[in-house]
Design a protein around this motif. Sequence first.
Motif, PDB file in Angstrom:
ATOM      1  N   MET A  26       0.401  10.997 -75.055  1.00  0.00           N
ATOM      2  CA  MET A  26      -0.027  10.311 -76.206  1.00  0.00           C
ATOM      3  C   MET A  26      -1.375  10.085 -76.277  1.00  0.00           C
ATOM      4  SD  MET A  26       3.326   7.988 -76.907  1.00  0.00           S
ATOM      5  CE  MET A  26       2.705   7.232 -78.581  1.00  0.00           C
ATOM      6  N   MET A  27      -1.792   9.574 -74.801  1.00  0.00           N
ATOM      7  CA  MET A  27      -3.198   9.276 -74.478  1.00  0.00           C
ATOM      8  C   MET A  27      -4.090  10.299 -74.678  1.00  0.00           C
ATOM      9  SD  MET A  27      -4.988   6.852 -71.479  1.00  0.00           S
ATOM     10  CE  MET A  27      -4.769   5.612 -72.238  1.00  0.00           C
ATOM     11  N   LEU A  30      -5.246  11.319 -77.792  1.00  0.00           N
ATOM     12  CA  LEU A  30      -6.190  10.578 -78.348  1.00  0.00           C
ATOM     13  C   LEU A  30      -7.477  10.786 -77.920  1.00  0.00           C
ATOM     14  CD1 LEU A  30      -6.686   7.754 -79.898  1.00  0.00           C
ATOM     15  CD2 LEU A  30      -6.102   6.730 -77.934  1.00  0.00           C
ATOM     16  N   ILE A  31      -7.497  10.736 -76.396  1.00  0.00           N
ATOM     17  CA  ILE A  31      -8.926  10.957 -76.074  1.00  0.00           C
ATOM     18  C   ILE A  31      -9.604  12.270 -75.899  1.00  0.00           C
ATOM     19  CG2 ILE A  31      -8.386   8.864 -74.630  1.00  0.00           C
ATOM     20  CD1 ILE A  31      -8.580  10.742 -72.221  1.00  0.00           C
ATOM     21  N   ILE A  34      -9.164  13.189 -80.585  1.00  0.00           N
ATOM     22  CA  ILE A  34      -9.546  12.319 -81.532  1.00  0.00           C
ATOM     23  C   ILE A  34     -10.661  11.752 -81.142  1.00  0.00           C
ATOM     24  CG2 ILE A  34      -8.844  10.094 -82.918  1.00  0.00           C
ATOM     25  CD1 ILE A  34      -5.787  11.064 -82.368  1.00  0.00           C
ATOM     26  N   ILE A  35     -10.876  11.133 -80.014  1.00  0.00           N
ATOM     27  CA  ILE A  35     -11.983  10.269 -79.384  1.00  0.00           C
ATOM     28  C   ILE A  35     -13.119  11.457 -78.938  1.00  0.00           C
ATOM     29  CG2 ILE A  35     -12.820   8.678 -77.799  1.00  0.00           C
ATOM     30  CD1 ILE A  35     -10.358   7.127 -78.005  1.00  0.00           C
ATOM     31  N   CYS A  70      -5.421  11.734 -67.659  1.00  0.00           N
ATOM     32  CA  CYS A  70      -4.293  10.668 -68.271  1.00  0.00           C
ATOM     33  C   CYS A  70      -3.221  10.402 -67.318  1.00  0.00           C
ATOM     34  CB  CYS A  70      -3.903  11.500 -69.727  1.00  0.00           C
ATOM     35  SG  CYS A  70      -5.392  11.355 -70.991  1.00  0.00           S
TER      36      CYS A  70
END
Length: 287
Positions: A26-27, A30-31, A34-35, A70
């Motif tokens: 999941m991280m 995100l990174i 998305i980020i 991650c």
Amino acid sequence: MKNLKFLPFYVLSIIPLHLLYVLSDMMFILIYYIIGYRKEVVKKNLTIAFPEKSEKEIRKISRHFYLHFCDMMFESIKTLTMGKRAVKKHIKINNEELIKQLYEKNKSIVMYSAHMGNWEWNAFFPNFFQHKVTAFYQPLSNKYFDELMQLIRSRMGVLCVPSQKGYKTLMQLQQENKLTLNLIIGDQSPSAHPKASKYWTEFMHKKTAFLTGADVISHRSDYAVIYPQCTKIKRGVYETKFVLLDESPKASDKFSLIEKYSKALEENINQQPSLWLWSHNRWKLSA
């Protein structure tokens, strides 16, 4: 209780590793998607290191790096509660006998390490060796996370030593007749200050500046120098093979250890490129 302030990390740490990897996935989304954490730095570094690779190949290595990055963060948190029996399942030593032979020869060791694989799990080495294990580190500006990282690294018996006090601490331990295995990470970028000590050599197709501290300490102390060649067997399982760079560096040329180290690290990176810390701006200095 002193460590209560780290309770959220302890709670995370008691979660089984296979479930932590769900959080890691999941991280990653995100990174990476998305980020976009340091994606341009990673792409630039990979393009420098692998000029022969296509853009598609660079993207593939980049994606695998973020997946590993991650995983490593959650594996490091797991260190807070992982038992000795579990450690043996996750860390495999290919040639443990080399360290034992150096111990029998009454030799302390500089482990000239890198941001490769899960370097935080080097904190498990006291479970494998008779040497007293120390780790040089640069204190973090954030006091909370600095204390957390020291807690993670010292839990199994590693003595954390600020880099500025490194050589003095080694000499004190030597006077106490303690044989030491000293972890020094050597792939950070040196300071850009003109007077900052640095040594330039060819590394991953580019002239690269290296810190000189490990080389200087090794020559002064005459400790044997090894490189921990790391490979990832599968998720959460790492194998280390120690490469002897020099058993008696006092007789060797100045900076010869940096040359040997850089070649060993380059070979290791080429084996499994995704395991190196590509998000670090390694080539911010120009020769």
